[in-house]
Design a protein around this motif. Structure first.
Motif, PDB file in Angstrom:
ATOM      1  N   GLU A  18     109.768  16.149  -4.421  1.00 17.93           N
ATOM      2  CA  GLU A  18     110.670  16.632  -3.940  1.00 17.93           C
ATOM      3  C   GLU A  18     111.515  16.849  -2.489  1.00 17.93           C
ATOM      4  O   GLU A  18     110.024  17.562  -2.133  1.00 17.93           O
ATOM      5  CB  GLU A  18     111.133  17.595  -5.147  1.00 17.93           C
ATOM      6  CG  GLU A  18     110.356  17.623  -6.611  1.00 17.93           C
ATOM      7  CD  GLU A  18     110.046  18.802  -7.379  1.00 17.93           C
ATOM      8  OE1 GLU A  18     110.628  19.833  -6.504  1.00 17.93           O
ATOM      9  OE2 GLU A  18     109.904  18.831  -8.188  1.00 17.93           O
ATOM     10  N   ILE A  19     111.851  16.057  -2.083  1.00 17.22           N
ATOM     11  CA  ILE A  19     112.241  16.285  -0.616  1.00 17.22           C
ATOM     12  C   ILE A  19     113.240  17.154  -0.772  1.00 17.22           C
ATOM     13  O   ILE A  19     115.152  16.922  -0.872  1.00 17.22           O
ATOM     14  CB  ILE A  19     112.616  14.888   0.143  1.00 17.22           C
ATOM     15  CG1 ILE A  19     111.637  14.187  -0.148  1.00 17.22           C
ATOM     16  CG2 ILE A  19     112.936  15.047   1.425  1.00 17.22           C
ATOM     17  CD1 ILE A  19     110.116  14.409   0.073  1.00 17.22           C
ATOM     18  N   ARG A  20     113.326  18.427  -0.320  1.00 16.89           N
ATOM     19  CA  ARG A  20     114.141  18.968   1.112  1.00 16.89           C
ATOM     20  C   ARG A  20     114.973  19.718   2.812  1.00 16.89           C
ATOM     21  O   ARG A  20     113.180  19.052   2.861  1.00 16.89           O
ATOM     22  CB  ARG A  20     114.202  20.803   0.406  1.00 16.89           C
ATOM     23  CG  ARG A  20     114.304  21.498  -1.195  1.00 16.89           C
ATOM     24  CD  ARG A  20     113.535  21.693  -1.826  1.00 16.89           C
ATOM     25  NE  ARG A  20     112.695  22.039  -2.174  1.00 16.89           N
ATOM     26  CZ  ARG A  20     111.739  23.215  -1.086  1.00 16.89           C
ATOM     27  NH1 ARG A  20     112.070  24.023  -0.451  1.00 16.89           N
ATOM     28  NH2 ARG A  20     110.601  23.253  -0.840  1.00 16.89           N
ATOM     29  N   THR A  21     115.422  20.091   2.735  1.00 18.97           N
ATOM     30  CA  THR A  21     115.613  20.166   4.385  1.00 18.97           C
ATOM     31  C   THR A  21     115.952  21.465   4.484  1.00 18.97           C
ATOM     32  O   THR A  21     116.504  22.696   3.937  1.00 18.97           O
ATOM     33  CB  THR A  21     116.819  19.075   4.855  1.00 18.97           C
ATOM     34  OG1 THR A  21     116.577  18.497   4.457  1.00 18.97           O
ATOM     35  CG2 THR A  21     116.759  19.583   6.464  1.00 18.97           C
ATOM     36  N   ALA A  27     111.933  18.428   7.098  1.00 17.99           N
ATOM     37  CA  ALA A  27     111.411  17.971   5.843  1.00 17.99           C
ATOM     38  C   ALA A  27     110.392  18.634   5.496  1.00 17.99           C
ATOM     39  O   ALA A  27     109.907  19.761   6.161  1.00 17.99           O
ATOM     40  CB  ALA A  27     111.288  17.253   5.889  1.00 17.99           C
ATOM     41  N   ALA A  29     108.436  18.428   2.231  1.00 17.77           N
ATOM     42  CA  ALA A  29     107.976  17.883   0.322  1.00 17.77           C
ATOM     43  C   ALA A  29     107.411  18.459  -0.620  1.00 17.77           C
ATOM     44  O   ALA A  29     106.841  19.349   0.149  1.00 17.77           O
ATOM     45  CB  ALA A  29     107.657  16.176   0.570  1.00 17.77           C
ATOM     46  N   ALA A  63     105.947  14.463   5.419  1.00 12.72           N
ATOM     47  CA  ALA A  63     107.185  14.490   4.054  1.00 12.72           C
ATOM     48  C   ALA A  63     108.511  14.058   3.749  1.00 12.72           C
ATOM     49  O   ALA A  63     108.590  13.349   3.016  1.00 12.72           O
ATOM     50  CB  ALA A  63     107.673  16.740   3.818  1.00 12.72           C
ATOM     51  N   GLU A  64     108.991  13.650   5.317  1.00 14.19           N
ATOM     52  CA  GLU A  64     109.623  12.256   5.588  1.00 14.19           C
ATOM     53  C   GLU A  64     108.679  11.204   4.748  1.00 14.19           C
ATOM     54  O   GLU A  64     109.248  10.245   4.229  1.00 14.19           O
ATOM     55  CB  GLU A  64     110.309  12.184   6.982  1.00 14.19           C
ATOM     56  CG  GLU A  64     110.852  13.140   7.695  1.00 14.19           C
ATOM     57  CD  GLU A  64     111.183  13.284   8.836  1.00 14.19           C
ATOM     58  OE1 GLU A  64     111.181  12.314   9.289  1.00 14.19           O
ATOM     59  OE2 GLU A  64     111.694  14.137   8.920  1.00 14.19           O
ATOM     60  N   GLY A  67     108.661  10.992   1.185  1.00 15.97           N
ATOM     61  CA  GLY A  67     109.585  10.996   0.722  1.00 15.97           C
ATOM     62  C   GLY A  67     109.927   9.222   0.678  1.00 15.97           C
ATOM     63  O   GLY A  67     110.037   8.568  -0.270  1.00 15.97           O
TER      64      GLY A  67
END
Length: 166
Positions: A18-21, A27, A29, A63-64, A67
């Protein structure tokens, strides 16, 4: 005396990352990793297995990468530390969540199981704010050279009847 807060997890992703900013554009994750152990029950003789699920949070470039390269079922090695966060639910009640904050990640699947192999670990530095992070793909392996060795000759048996004083 300082303590040690280190976690090492080797397991499989239970779902897609699950990736968010964050508001600052970085980022985040969230991944869920399963670890299992199995044993033979002494009473029944049958195999038993228990699976433990671990919530892992990855930040910034890590995180990037998660993802982009990780998928449900991916095998990973994660190093990090335990963190407990406080948050409020819909009713305003304080809740606590303990999760692993990942500091390094190694993808363990074979090349055929993912688009690109590699790992990521931040370089060591003197402080949190000054940490430099880099991603390095592993160098390609040189071709293995095959050679044939002559068959090993067996050692002669030891003769214990020799007159050796003990």
């Amino acid at each position: 005396m300082a303590g040690v807060n280190k976690v090492i997890i080797v397991g499989n992703l239970g779902n897609e990352p699950e990736i968010r900013t964050m508001p600052n554009g970085e980022a985040v994750a969230n991944i869920s990793v399963a670890t299992s152990e199995s044993w033979r029950d002494k009473n029944s003789g049958e195999m038993r297995e228990i699976t433990e699920w671990h919530r892992i949070v990855l930040y910034r470039r890590l995180a990037e990468i998660a993802g982009e390269y990780l998928h449900k079922g991916s095998k990973v090695y994660v190093e990090g530390r335990l963190r407990t966060r406080k948050w409020q639910d819909q009713n305003g009640q304080d809740r606590y969540t303990t999760e692993i904050q990942g500091d390094s990640l190694q993808m363990l699947d074979s090349r055929g199981d993912r688009a690109q192999s590699g790992g990521y670990a931040p370089q060591q530095s003197s402080g949190y704010a000054s940490q430099q992070q880099s991603y390095a793909a592993p160098a390609s392996r040189p071709a293995q050279q095959t050679t044939t060795k002559p068959a090993a000759q067996p050692e002669p048996p030891i003769d214990f009847d020799d007159d050796i004083p003990f």
